[in-house]
Enzyme design. Structure first.
Site, short mmCIF file in Angstrom:
data_model
loop_
_atom_site.label_atom_id
_atom_site.label_comp_id
_atom_site.label_asym_id
_atom_site.label_seq_id
_atom_site.Cartn_x
_atom_site.Cartn_y
_atom_site.Cartn_z
N LYS A 28 2.71 -14.25 6.39
CA LYS A 28 1.20 -14.58 6.56
C LYS A 28 1.29 -16.13 7.22
O LYS A 28 2.04 -16.84 6.80
CB LYS A 28 0.30 -14.84 5.23
CG LYS A 28 0.47 -13.51 4.45
CD LYS A 28 -0.49 -13.69 3.08
CE LYS A 28 -0.69 -12.17 2.37
NZ LYS A 28 -1.21 -12.37 1.17
N LEU B 276 -3.07 -3.99 5.65
CA LEU B 276 -2.12 -4.67 6.68
C LEU B 276 -1.42 -4.06 7.67
O LEU B 276 -1.35 -2.78 7.72
CB LEU B 276 -0.96 -5.51 5.94
CG LEU B 276 -1.43 -6.42 4.76
CD1 LEU B 276 -0.04 -6.82 4.02
CD2 LEU B 276 -2.01 -7.65 5.68
N CYS C 117 -7.12 32.71 18.36
CA CYS C 117 -7.45 31.67 17.01
C CYS C 117 -7.34 32.62 15.75
O CYS C 117 -8.00 33.55 15.80
CB CYS C 117 -8.97 31.19 17.46
SG CYS C 117 -9.42 30.17 15.69
N ARG D 280 -9.88 -1.83 -4.85
CA ARG D 280 -9.96 -1.87 -3.33
C ARG D 280 -10.79 -0.94 -2.98
O ARG D 280 -11.76 -0.92 -2.28
CB ARG D 280 -8.77 -1.93 -2.45
CG ARG D 280 -8.96 -2.22 -0.94
CD ARG D 280 -7.65 -2.35 -0.19
NE ARG D 280 -6.94 -1.11 -0.06
CZ ARG D 280 -5.68 -1.19 0.64
NH1 ARG D 280 -5.43 -2.16 1.23
NH2 ARG D 280 -4.90 0.02 0.56
N ASP E 218 1.74 3.75 6.07
CA ASP E 218 1.36 2.54 7.16
C ASP E 218 2.06 2.60 8.46
O ASP E 218 1.42 2.62 9.56
CB ASP E 218 1.88 1.24 6.59
CG ASP E 218 0.91 0.83 5.32
OD1 ASP E 218 0.13 1.61 5.19
OD2 ASP E 218 1.44 0.14 4.39
N CYS F 67 -8.41 26.69 20.82
CA CYS F 67 -9.48 27.92 20.76
C CYS F 67 -10.28 27.91 21.44
O CYS F 67 -11.16 26.62 21.60
CB CYS F 67 -9.78 27.94 19.03
SG CYS F 67 -11.14 28.98 18.89
N ALA G 35 5.59 3.16 3.09
CA ALA G 35 5.98 2.95 4.14
C ALA G 35 5.63 3.91 5.27
O ALA G 35 5.43 3.61 6.39
CB ALA G 35 7.53 2.71 3.76
N ASP G 36 5.55 5.10 5.08
CA ASP G 36 5.36 6.15 5.74
C ASP G 36 4.02 6.37 6.26
O ASP G 36 3.59 6.62 7.25
CB ASP G 36 5.81 7.64 5.22
CG ASP G 36 7.24 7.64 4.99
OD1 ASP G 36 8.10 6.98 5.73
OD2 ASP G 36 7.66 8.50 4.42
N LYS H 169 8.23 -3.44 6.74
CA LYS H 169 8.39 -2.40 5.63
C LYS H 169 9.93 -1.92 5.73
O LYS H 169 10.68 -2.24 6.69
CB LYS H 169 7.81 -1.02 6.04
CG LYS H 169 6.42 -1.23 5.93
CD LYS H 169 5.72 -1.60 4.61
CE LYS H 169 4.56 -1.69 4.42
NZ LYS H 169 4.00 -0.45 4.12
N CYS I 135 -16.63 29.32 16.23
CA CYS I 135 -15.40 29.38 15.48
C CYS I 135 -15.74 28.72 14.20
O CYS I 135 -16.11 27.44 14.26
CB CYS I 135 -14.30 28.76 16.26
SG CYS I 135 -12.61 28.47 15.35
N GLU J 135 -1.86 -7.48 -7.30
CA GLU J 135 -1.55 -6.21 -7.24
C GLU J 135 -0.97 -5.86 -8.80
O GLU J 135 -0.42 -6.76 -9.54
CB GLU J 135 -0.01 -5.92 -6.68
CG GLU J 135 0.05 -4.54 -6.23
CD GLU J 135 -0.64 -3.88 -4.83
OE1 GLU J 135 -0.33 -2.75 -4.37
OE2 GLU J 135 -1.42 -5.10 -4.25
N TYR K 154 -1.73 -12.79 -5.41
CA TYR K 154 -1.25 -13.31 -3.88
C TYR K 154 -2.18 -13.74 -2.79
O TYR K 154 -1.86 -13.99 -1.80
CB TYR K 154 -0.37 -12.09 -3.48
CG TYR K 154 -0.95 -10.88 -3.41
CD1 TYR K 154 -1.80 -10.66 -2.06
CD2 TYR K 154 -0.51 -9.77 -3.92
CE1 TYR K 154 -2.39 -9.44 -1.98
CE2 TYR K 154 -1.07 -8.58 -3.85
CZ TYR K 154 -2.15 -8.36 -2.80
OH TYR K 154 -2.48 -6.90 -2.58
#
Length: 708
Positions: A300, A93, A429, A149, A47, A447, A44-45, A324, A453, A184, A236
């Protein structure tokens, strides 16, 4: 709790700093999740961070980074498995996080399809399984290949392991001759608990969560280990097909079920956004009792003909999105504040935390944005967190929601040590000692050392060998750092990579038996480098690390100029702001003046140009292969759309034109072959008339491409 600053309120400098931070976080998360099976961010975080990144890029397109997370899917496949190139890309997605975004998604789809609010439009709604994506290829009804994937284009060959999963049929009756089923791999809560208990009793490795367990089990080099693990599979979707499964998404899922695949019983057909949202709430209420992990609901478009019209963005389909579930909070100790120097010189503060579990994921780092954020104020000087600053040793709240991932949301002053000192942001820096300057109105301190650097130089080299660029096996971030500091075989610029073997005198005397290299691994590295001397033009352009030039931008330029010689000649002759070469460059649809200026400026800087020339001398840059568009009346032509299109949206018209081999420009020039003008056409139509360029209306355009 303090919310992150809204995208619409960001200044350009704040947006640039936020894009830098998100790219770093998402890059680390990709490797941890897809390659190491040890995620540092929840799905969730992760995406949601990509969504925020995309929103900022949409508002500030010229700030898009060369390594933009928007252009990336997954991570490169592991070296432990054979590689499989997907016939049809496996994409990720887009995401929704708020309830009202469901109606917005529906509105975007309708706008693209030119449908009214009352026109019928159905969607499927199904749980989003938190597991590992898998592609199963059947030929003649027999399972012949299974692949992860990976990065969306190339995955890992795990066929032997997939054959051990009971939910996966090895043969099918009545299936199309070629059928690629996607779904899945997951592990139930009960099976996960039992597996961890067995491992704990025998002293084996225990897993942090069912997703890690499923991924680690599927990616075992020994199929017997996979067979002993309780893996399950939900189907799916599909990829390559010799014949359609059905006319609708729901019908295709029913067909997969009839063929013997497990499909999720909570999949439902919804007629309105209200029904979609109601089903989301229903699934969310059942989440704790399902017996397996889900992190949202996927919507979908049901009609496959409409899915085809909607098509894809660079990494996501327009016809699907994931809604989500909310994220969580946790408290922990801030142990240190480190400063990281990015490829553009930005000094980014990072909180080093005492590890804490948030939503099933262990978090040990969090962004601190910039010095203002640490001091408790926003870019306008207004207080945030009621003015509470952040100090080393503080008891802090880690907030992992969709808009920022992860960050410190608050501080408990009641637990602050009496001797805690305010954090002093460095003015030089930490890597090279150069002044770190914060220009007026800029949220970020940078910097000024440039290529002297080491942090900036190293980051540019890391980008060059990254998976979207040259993707040289055996030469990753760790090796780049080693070679950069090496006194015998240094790599200070990209061209040095391709002279490495030559400088080693070809006898491995300098490289073998040190720094983890033996004779075999050294030869393997040299072979991997040689194999990348031939490179597609688009990948080379992206690899150069030119500011604002991402993978999409590289593809746009490559598809327009077609060869390195043509591109190099055009950039050499171009002058920022004027001239035929400049006008041609900014006329490319999707190339703005900021990106164009960045590319042209790079090619006119002596040191940068010399470095590029040294690199290209070592390469065989492949020209862009034009797609087979025989029979297309617009193949090879440059088209411009203007005015209001009434029967198809501008986005759909552009997509159709490009699919037929045309180039779509954003402005009219002498090189324009055809102008398609709808009602309200103004200056572009007038200029086309002055130049004698053929102009047609939308009806003529539709008739021109009919049947193609």
């Amino acid at each position: 709790m303090v919310e992150s600053k809204a995208v619409v309120d960001l200044t350009r400098d704040e947006a640039r700093a936020e894009l830098d931070r998100l790219a770093r976080l998402l890059g680390e998360a990709n490797l941890a999740y897809h390659t190491d099976d040890a995620p540092v961010l929840s799905d969730a975080d992760y995406d949601a961070a990509k969504r925020r990144n995309a929103e900022i890029e949409s508002r500030f397109p010229d700030l898009k980074r060369a390594d933009s997370p928007s252009d990336q899917v997954g991570a490169a496949p592991s070296e432990g498995f054979g590689k499989v190139r997907h016939v049809v890309r496996m994409l990720s997605l887009g995401n929704l996080f708020e309830d009202d975004e469901v109606a917005e998604f529906d509105a975007r789809v309708r706008k693209f399809l030119n449908l009214g609010a009352q026109d019928p439009l159905a969607y499927t709604s199904e749980p989003k399984i938190d597991g590992l994506s898998l592609s199963l290829r059947y030929e003649g009804g027999k399972l012949v290949q299974a692949a992860t994937r990976g990065d969306g284009e190339v995955g890992e060959n795990v066929t032997a392991n997939a054959l051990t999963i009971k939910d996966i049929p090895q043969t099918l009756q009545g299936a199309p001759d070629v059928l690629e089923v996607r779904g899945e791999v997951y592990m139930s809560h009960a099976d996960f608990a039992a597996l961890n208990e067995r491992h704990a009793q025998t002293g084996g490795k225990t897993f942090a969560n069912p997703r890690n367990a499923a991924a680690g089990s599927l990616r075992q080099l020994d199929p017997k280990i996979t067979e002993a693990r309780p893996l399950r599979f939900f189907a799916y979707a599909w990829g390559d097909l010799s014949a359609p499964l059905a006319e609708t998404q729901f019908g295709a899922i029913e067909r997969l079920k009839a063929l013997g695949f497990q499909t999720n019983p909570l999949t439902k057909l919804c007629e309105t956004p209200q029904e979609m949202l109601a089903h989301y709430k229903s699934i969310e209420a059942q989440r704790a009792t399902l017996g397996y992990d889900i992190d949202g609901v996927v919507y979908k478009v049901n009609a496959l003909s409409l899915q085809q019209r909607l098509g894809f963005r660079s990494t996501t389909p327009r016809w699907a999105t994931a809604h989500k579930f909310p994220a969580e909070l946790a408290w922990t100790t801030l142990e240190a504040i480190d400063i990281q120097v990015g490829r553009t010189g930005a000094l980014s503060p990072v909180a080093r935390l005492k590890p804490v579990t948030v939503g099933g994921v262990v978090v040990s780092n969090a962004t601190l944005h910039n010095e203002d954020y640490i001091e408790g104020r926003d870019s306008k000087g207004e207080p945030i967190r009621e003015g509470r600053d952040i100090r080393v040793g503080d008891w802090v709240q880690v907030y992992r929601a969709g808009d920022v991932i992860p960050k410190i949301a608050d501080v408990d002053l009641g637990k602050r040590a009496p001797n805690a000192e305010p954090y002093v942001f460095p003015k030089t820096c930490p890597e090279c000692g150069s002044d770190a300057v914060r220009e007026e109105g800029d949220a970020v301190r940078r910097c000024t050392g440039g290529m002297i650097c080491p942090a900036q130089a190293i980051e540019k080299l890391k980008h060059f060998v990254s998976r979207g660029a040259f993707d040289i096996e055996g030469l990753g971030a760790k090796q780049i750092e080693m070679f950069f500091h090496d006194e015998v075989l240094p790599i200070k610029e990209p061209a040095d990579i391709f002279t490495l073997a030559e400088r080693d005198a070809g006898n491995l005397a300098k490289l073998k038996n040190r720094d983890g290299f033996g004779e075999k691994s050294a030869k393997k590295l040299f072979e991997a480098i040689d194999s990348k001397r031939k490179i597609p033009l688009a990948r080379l352009l992206f690899a150069l690390g030119i500011r604002h030039l991402g993978e999409n931008g590289g593809a746009l330029l490559a598809n327009h100029y077609l060869s390195w010689a043509a591109f190099e000649s055009a950039m050499t002759s171009a002058e920022v702001g004027s001239g035929p070469a400049w006008e041609e460059l900014v006329s490319i649809d999707g190339v703005g003046s900021v990106l164009a200026a960045s590319v042209v400026t790079t090619f006119h800087q002596a040191a940068e140009r010399a470095s590029i020339d040294r690199l290209v001398a070592q390469l065989d840059v492949e020209d862009v292969e034009l797609r087979d568009t025989s029979g297309s009346p617009v193949a090879g032509k440059t088209l411009v759309f203007t005015g209001t299109l009434e029967k198809m949206t501008r986005a759909e018209a552009k997509s159709r034109a490009e699919a037929l081999g045309a180039k779509v420009a954003g402005s009219v020039s002498a090189k324009t072959d055809l102008l398609i003008a709808g009602p309200g056409a103004g200056s572009k139509a007038k200029k086309a008339e002055e130049l004698g360029i053929e102009t047609i209306d939308e009806d003529a355009w539709i008739a021109l491409i009919a049947g193609l």
